[in-house]
Every structure is written in C-alpha cells, then in structure tokens.
Design a protein around this motif. Structure first.
Motif, mmCIF file in Angstrom:
data_model
loop_
_atom_site.group_PDB
_atom_site.id
_atom_site.type_symbol
_atom_site.label_atom_id
_atom_site.label_comp_id
_atom_site.label_asym_id
_atom_site.label_seq_id
_atom_site.Cartn_x
_atom_site.Cartn_y
_atom_site.Cartn_z
ATOM 1 N N VAL A 1 18.224 60.746 9.658
ATOM 2 C CA VAL A 1 18.875 60.682 8.357
ATOM 3 C C VAL A 1 19.502 62.049 8.090
ATOM 4 O O VAL A 1 18.870 63.081 8.292
ATOM 5 C CB VAL A 1 17.867 60.332 7.240
ATOM 6 N N SER B 1 18.673 67.322 6.975
ATOM 7 C CA SER B 1 18.446 66.309 8.001
ATOM 8 C C SER B 1 16.961 66.089 8.239
ATOM 9 O O SER B 1 16.148 66.996 8.095
ATOM 10 C CB SER B 1 19.140 66.706 9.303
ATOM 11 N N THR C 1 21.794 63.965 5.009
ATOM 12 C CA THR C 1 22.456 63.940 3.704
ATOM 13 C C THR C 1 23.401 65.127 3.632
ATOM 14 O O THR C 1 23.117 66.207 4.166
ATOM 15 C CB THR C 1 21.457 64.005 2.532
ATOM 16 N N GLU D 1 28.723 63.174 -2.361
ATOM 17 C CA GLU D 1 27.402 63.043 -1.755
ATOM 18 C C GLU D 1 27.449 61.937 -0.720
ATOM 19 O O GLU D 1 27.866 60.815 -0.991
ATOM 20 C CB GLU D 1 26.355 62.745 -2.822
ATOM 21 N N VAL E 1 25.382 60.051 2.752
ATOM 22 C CA VAL E 1 24.146 59.846 3.497
ATOM 23 C C VAL E 1 24.508 59.116 4.778
ATOM 24 O O VAL E 1 25.220 58.109 4.753
ATOM 25 C CB VAL E 1 23.114 59.031 2.692
#
Length: 166
Positions: free
Chosen positions: A82, A45, A84, A141, A143
C-alpha cells in the motif's frame, strides 16, 4: 542448543516484523524511480506481511458477513503493498498510468463516486492474473494498492458480483 534456538527465533521474529515497518519512501517501482520529479509529494508505504495478516483478515470478513467468494480470494493473495501519496498531481497520475500501459497492465474498471476515482488494472497471462493494482484518487490524495497473487478472471468476477449485490 537452547540459546541457539532462541537466537534463531529472535532473528525470525525481527525478519517478520521488519516487513511491518511503515516507510516514508515509495515501495512501488514507478514511484521509487529517482529520476522522476514528484513536485513535493509525500509518500507513506506499507508492506503487508500476508502470513501474519491473512488470519485476521479472514476473521474480520466472516464477522462482517462477507461472502465466501471474498474470503476464498484472500487465500490466493501472496503479497500486498500500500502506498499513499499526499500532494499528488494529475500529471503524476497520468505518467503512472502510462508506465502501467508500457508494462502490460490492462485497465479493467474505473468507478467515479462523490468526486473520487477508483481504477483497477491487472497484469495477466491468459486467464491467470498475477498482479492487481487499485488506484484511489481523491484530489491531491492518492492511494495505490498492489496485490500479488494467483487469481483467475472468474475469481475477480465473483467478488465484484458479490459486492455489487450488496
């Protein structure tokens, strides 16, 4: 007095840089809930310090020839987070979507491209949009981008139209 000023500037700099630190712990409410089993998912993060980032973002957008609508939207952003996730699961994504529905987020758009999914959700009060959540799903994956600001539906529409024209 000069020493006191230097110490104050040092603490101010450390405080600003602290928000730039990348963490392996989730920085969004649903994911920081310790009661949820994430089945081996790994998190990364970043909290983006907008005071530092805005000038760089505007300059890069101007150099890339982006429209004024996109550049003006940057001014209205107050915070960006953000997150991930590696080794995420469909179950986690479904539970996250339910969490957002329970917290009054509305689905605005869902786009599929080359097997990847992009979802845009907003939390709004009348025409005022306070939160914009973008989810990018590419298999295991994921985001998540959480954008806080003071937008209108017209602001978002102008940006979408300017990007669609390209």
């Amino acid at each position: 007095m000069k020493t006191l000023k230097n110490i104050f500037l040092l603490f101010l700099t450390i405080g600003m840089l602290q928000s730039c630190i990348v963490s392996e712990r989730p920085n969004m409410d649903f994911f920081s809930d310790s009661g949820y089993d994430f089945h081996g998912a790994r998190f990364m993060s970043v909290n983006v310090p907008m005071m530092v980032a805005k000038p760089y973002i505007r300059k890069a957008l101007k150099e890339d020839g982006e429209s004024e609508e996109v550049i003006n939207l940057i001014r209205k952003i107050s915070k960006v987070k953000v997150l991930t996730v590696e080794n995420g699961s469909e179950e986690m994504l479904k539970d996250y979507a339910q969490y957002l529905r329970d917290h009054q987020y509305e689905d605005w758009a869902s786009v599929k491209h080359d097997g990847d999914h992009v979802n845009i959700r907003v939390k709004q009060n009348g025409d005022a949009i306070k939160n914009l959540l973008i989810t990018l799903n590419s298999g295991k994956e994921l985001v998540f981008v959480d954008v806080k600001g003071n937008f209108t539906t017209d602001d978002i529409s102008k940006v979408i139209n300017s990007v669609s024209d390209k």
